[in-house]
Motif scaffolding. Structure first.
Motif, PDB file in Angstrom:
ATOM      1  N   LEU A 186      11.476   0.969  -5.174  1.00 50.15           N
ATOM      2  CA  LEU A 186      12.893   0.252  -5.863  1.00 50.15           C
ATOM      3  C   LEU A 186      13.060   1.257  -7.196  1.00 50.15           C
ATOM      4  O   LEU A 186      12.137   1.993  -7.688  1.00 50.15           O
TER       5      LEU A 186
ATOM      6  N   PRO B  56      15.036   1.299 -10.225  1.00 48.33           N
ATOM      7  CA  PRO B  56      15.315  -0.222 -11.626  1.00 48.33           C
ATOM      8  C   PRO B  56      16.188   0.380 -11.742  1.00 48.33           C
ATOM      9  O   PRO B  56      16.773   1.966 -12.297  1.00 48.33           O
TER      10      PRO B  56
ATOM     11  N   ASP C 107      16.634   0.069 -15.524  1.00 48.28           N
ATOM     12  CA  ASP C 107      16.623   0.555 -16.498  1.00 48.28           C
ATOM     13  C   ASP C 107      15.479   1.571 -17.578  1.00 48.28           C
ATOM     14  O   ASP C 107      15.002   1.116 -17.301  1.00 48.28           O
TER      15      ASP C 107
ATOM     16  N   THR D 165      12.682   1.179 -19.664  1.00 46.14           N
ATOM     17  CA  THR D 165      11.895   0.000 -20.144  1.00 46.14           C
ATOM     18  C   THR D 165      11.304  -0.091 -18.951  1.00 46.14           C
ATOM     19  O   THR D 165      10.040  -0.332 -18.659  1.00 46.14           O
ATOM     20  N   SER D 166      11.436   1.068 -17.682  1.00 41.03           N
ATOM     21  CA  SER D 166      10.832   1.127 -16.449  1.00 41.03           C
ATOM     22  C   SER D 166       9.942   1.721 -16.301  1.00 41.03           C
ATOM     23  O   SER D 166       8.597   1.351 -15.391  1.00 41.03           O
ATOM     24  N   LEU D 167       8.886   2.480 -17.279  1.00 36.16           N
ATOM     25  CA  LEU D 167       7.845   2.966 -16.973  1.00 36.16           C
ATOM     26  C   LEU D 167       6.800   2.163 -18.141  1.00 36.16           C
ATOM     27  O   LEU D 167       7.045   1.850 -19.390  1.00 36.16           O
TER      28      LEU D 167
ATOM     29  N   LEU E 190      11.157   7.857 -11.611  1.00 37.21           N
ATOM     30  CA  LEU E 190      11.794   6.566 -11.203  1.00 37.21           C
ATOM     31  C   LEU E 190      11.911   6.686 -10.149  1.00 37.21           C
ATOM     32  O   LEU E 190      11.451   6.485  -8.524  1.00 37.21           O
TER      33      LEU E 190
ATOM     34  N   MET F  48       8.870   8.237  -7.969  1.00 35.51           N
ATOM     35  CA  MET F  48       7.939   6.744  -7.585  1.00 35.51           C
ATOM     36  C   MET F  48       8.416   6.548  -5.858  1.00 35.51           C
ATOM     37  O   MET F  48       7.799   6.213  -5.298  1.00 35.51           O
TER      38      MET F  48
ATOM     39  N   GLN G  71       7.448  -7.618 -19.374  1.00 31.29           N
ATOM     40  CA  GLN G  71       8.511  -6.396 -19.301  1.00 31.29           C
ATOM     41  C   GLN G  71       9.028  -6.110 -17.874  1.00 31.29           C
ATOM     42  O   GLN G  71       7.943  -6.208 -17.253  1.00 31.29           O
ATOM     43  N   ASP G  72      10.020  -4.974 -17.823  1.00 27.37           N
ATOM     44  CA  ASP G  72      10.313  -3.859 -16.824  1.00 27.37           C
ATOM     45  C   ASP G  72       8.684  -3.942 -16.054  1.00 27.37           C
ATOM     46  O   ASP G  72       8.509  -3.855 -15.009  1.00 27.37           O
ATOM     47  N   TYR G  73       7.885  -2.533 -16.705  1.00 24.81           N
ATOM     48  CA  TYR G  73       7.226  -1.950 -16.421  1.00 24.81           C
ATOM     49  C   TYR G  73       6.062  -2.701 -15.361  1.00 24.81           C
ATOM     50  O   TYR G  73       5.266  -2.624 -14.107  1.00 24.81           O
TER      51      TYR G  73
ATOM     52  N   ILE H  86       7.882  -4.567 -12.375  1.00 24.81           N
ATOM     53  CA  ILE H  86       8.314  -3.335 -11.599  1.00 24.81           C
ATOM     54  C   ILE H  86       6.061  -2.846 -10.341  1.00 24.81           C
ATOM     55  O   ILE H  86       6.763  -3.149  -9.279  1.00 24.81           O
TER      56      ILE H  86
ATOM     57  N   ALA I 236       6.572  -4.870  -8.004  1.00 23.13           N
ATOM     58  CA  ALA I 236       7.666  -4.563  -6.694  1.00 23.13           C
ATOM     59  C   ALA I 236       6.302  -3.330  -5.980  1.00 23.13           C
ATOM     60  O   ALA I 236       7.360  -2.820  -4.845  1.00 23.13           O
ATOM     61  N   ARG I 237       5.647  -3.095  -6.084  1.00 25.17           N
ATOM     62  CA  ARG I 237       5.208  -1.506  -5.598  1.00 25.17           C
ATOM     63  C   ARG I 237       3.312  -2.010  -5.023  1.00 25.17           C
ATOM     64  O   ARG I 237       2.727  -0.423  -4.557  1.00 25.17           O
TER      65      ARG I 237
END
Lengths: 295, 335
Positions: A94, A96, A98, A101-103, A164, A167, B231-233, B236, B239-240
């Motif tokens: 994926l 993502p 945003d 907020t994705s890390l 990201l 990754m 939260q997004d992280y 996600i 999904a990993r």
């Protein structure tokens, strides 16, 4: 050739009983190996929900009423949890929406990349960090060694999105779901990120399902495209065909509403409300005909 | 809390303590109650009483008394206890380690319980067990530590006499320790028998102190864990291909820990305050128990010394919490 991703008549509903709302109403689409397919539609069309369904990230109260998702010929929905987890992140990745907020805010960039690599490839911590350095170099981050030791808040949004992307490509997946990966970025960074995704894809040969509402992006990097509205597929085909000879009235309206360099700005027309209205009433008529959403 | 802020807080400690000193000193002398009246034998003459009053300097005006006391405090002399006729600092230093050890054991129990309950609760999110966990937390938050002390005393001291209910250690055990940190010292010396005896005495009061604090930790941590998992992280990470327990522990927990420590850490002071009644109930020889005797005897110098001791502990704990939060959160550490 087996499609890397094959979605058949997928129905997804959020909530149950009287408050149930259908978000996908029988979506079918395929992504062939190495294909870049654009998935376009306005907000609420269900395009992100489709990506989430594939990744197993549907909200807790969402459920799949009907239909199937197959990955490289394997039925994804009946796959045992363990096997599905081995595919996620490894074969299906994926990018993502945003990057802010994705890390994970309290973990170093290097840690976060290395952990994904260690999860799926038999690598030691050292090897994983070494691989992470190479990946960062590949996404055009200067001084990758230093960036590995930084926390997400110490790098820019564009740089986070590169991390990201690194990754996502890290385990050489055969399918990447890119969920509006450029929407949260400013325009100049958007271009660089698109070029980067394009370059990595050429080099590594992953198929991409590119979820976006931006027809310009689709025209630029997607060979095929699918137009969605109200949880349904309205049109589907080669990007060049769809954009030059749109068959569905909604696609034509979308094109007329998209700014283009070769057209004066006053030629822009919003999508007619009457059209949207009729599409929704058709969707709701389908809801009444089917039993999905009423169980 | 950034490092600069922590230095600011350090600077504010002396004025804070001075303020506490003034308030305690003045309040003690305004409210009714007289230390001399508590110690004179029946039939003492008015002249005797006046002489005693003068001996302890209680015949002077409050500002005069304060200046004299405060001057001595600055040089490390907290005066002599009126009821116990010993140096206040020696009395407190002899008893403080008992309270610190009890509070530490109670805190460790509370953290272990709170962590276990919060992780269980969040793991079963949206299922029936989560309601049970939330309900249980609510009940334990509602019952104060001294009530737990009485319940535990009756249950495990009287009804099913499993554990000792009074004192710090069995009188027949010859400790002959060099410090008053019995637990630490016997641990260091490898005296497992003494450690066992100390812990068995500590267990009931420590659990009484720990239960409400554990419920507080559980509630704060569970809320933070739930929030962080959305939260997004964290999403996600699923999904990993990471399994949920791994995500909860490695991605979610480190993030949830920061607000939990920031909000819950300062509540250790509540636990410390709770030692006053709980030590009394279990006749545990710490400064909390001593504080009650000091108040009953209107022992001004001892009360003042004890209140300042508690104030120092509270300030130190608050500061420690800020330092820990700063160390844990990279955004603050480098900010």
């Amino acid at each position: 050739m087996t499609a890397v991703l094959s979605i058949q008549d997928l129905h997804v509903t959020i909530g149950r009983g009287a408050r149930a709302a259908n978000v996908l109403r029988g979506v079918s689409l395929e992504v062939q190996p190495g294909e870049v397919r654009g998935l376009v539609g306005e907000s609420g069309a269900g395009k992100s929900m489709l990506g989430r369904a594939v990744l197993g990230l549907l909200p807790a109260d969402a459920w799949i009423g009907k239909g199937g998702i197959a990955f490289a010929g394997r039925d994804f929905l009946t796959l045992p949890e363990r096997e599905r987890r081995d595919l996620l992140g490894r074969q299906i990745a994926l990018i993502p929406q945003d990057p802010m907020t994705s890390l994970n805010p309290v973990k170093r960039v290097g840690d976060q990349i290395a952990r994904v690599l260690q999860r799926h490839l038999a690598l030691s911590r050292r090897q994983a960090l070494q691989r992470a350095t190479e990946l960062l170099a590949e996404v055009a981050i200067r001084d990758p060694q230093r960036v590995l030791g930084l926390y997400p808040y110490e790098i820019s949004g564009g740089m986070r999105q590169r991390v990201l992307i690194a990754m996502a490509f890290g385990c050489d997946p055969s399918l990447i779901i890119a969920d509006e990966p450029t929407t949260a970025l400013d325009v100049t960074v958007q271009r660089q990120v698109l070029q980067l995704i394009e370059r990595l894809r050429e080099r590594r040969g992953a198929a991409i399902l590119f979820v976006t509402h931006d027809l310009g992006v689709v025209a630029k990097i997607c060979r095929t495209m699918t137009v969605m509205h109200a949880g349904r597929v309205l049109e589907d085909g080669e990007t060049a065909d769809v954009l030059t000879r749109p068959r569905h009235a909604y696609t034509r309206a979308l094109l007329a509403a998209t700014p283009r360099a070769d057209r004066p700005a006053d030629a822009l027309r919003p999508v007619p409300p009457a059209l949207i209205e009729s599409l929704w009433s058709e969707a709701h008529r389908l809801d009444r005909l089917s039993i999905v959403g009423r169980t | 809390m950034r490092w600069g802020e922590i230095i600011k807080r350090l600077v504010l400690i002396p004025p804070t303590l001075a303020g506490v000193g003034v308030i305690v000193f003045v309040l003690l002398r305004i409210v009714p109650g007289d230390p001399i009246a508590m110690m004179i034998p029946p039939g003492a003459s008015a002249a005797d009483i006046d002489r005693l009053r003068a001996l302890y300097g209680l015949d002077r005006s409050i500002p005069e008394q304060f200046v004299s006391w405060f001057g001595h405090v600055l040089s490390g002399d907290f005066g002599r206890s009126i009821s116990l006729r010993q140096s206040v600092s020696e009395l407190i230093l002899a008893r403080l380690p008992a309270t610190l050890e009890l509070a530490l054991v109670a805190t460790l129990i509370a953290i272990a319980l709170g962590l276990a309950v919060a992780l269980t609760g969040v793991y079963f999110r949206g299922r029936r067990l989560e309601w049970a966990v939330d309900g249980g937390i609510g009940v334990f938050l509602a019952i104060p530590d001294f009530l737990w002390a009485l319940i535990l005393l009756l249950s495990f001291g009287v009804l099913i006499p499993l554990l000792p209910t009074s004192g710090r250690i069995d009188p027949q055990i010859d400790v002959s320790f060099r410090t008053n940190f019995y637990l630490f010292e016997s641990l260091l010396r490898g005296r497992i028998d003494v450690v066992g005896a100390l812990l068995s005495h500590m267990l009931l009061p420590a659990i009484a102190l720990a239960l409400p604090f554990a419920a507080l930790i559980a509630r704060l941590l569970k809320a933070s864990l739930s929030e962080a998992e959305d939260q997004d992280y964290a999403q996600i990470a699923r999904a990993r291909g990471f399994a949920r327990p791994a995500i909860l522990l490695r991605e979610v927990f480190p993030n949830a820990l920061i607000p939990t420590i920031a909000l819950g850490g300062v509540q250790i002071t509540l636990l410390l305050g709770g030692t006053v009644l709980v030590e009394r109930i279990f006749s545990y020889e710490g400064i909390g128990n001593m504080a009650i005797d000091a108040v009953i005897n209107r022992d001004f110098p001892l009360i003042q010394g004890l209140i300042l001791t508690f104030a120092v502990l509270f300030i130190a704990l608050n500061l420690a919490v800020d330092v820990v939060v700063t160390l844990l959160d990279p955004r603050l550490r480098h900010g």
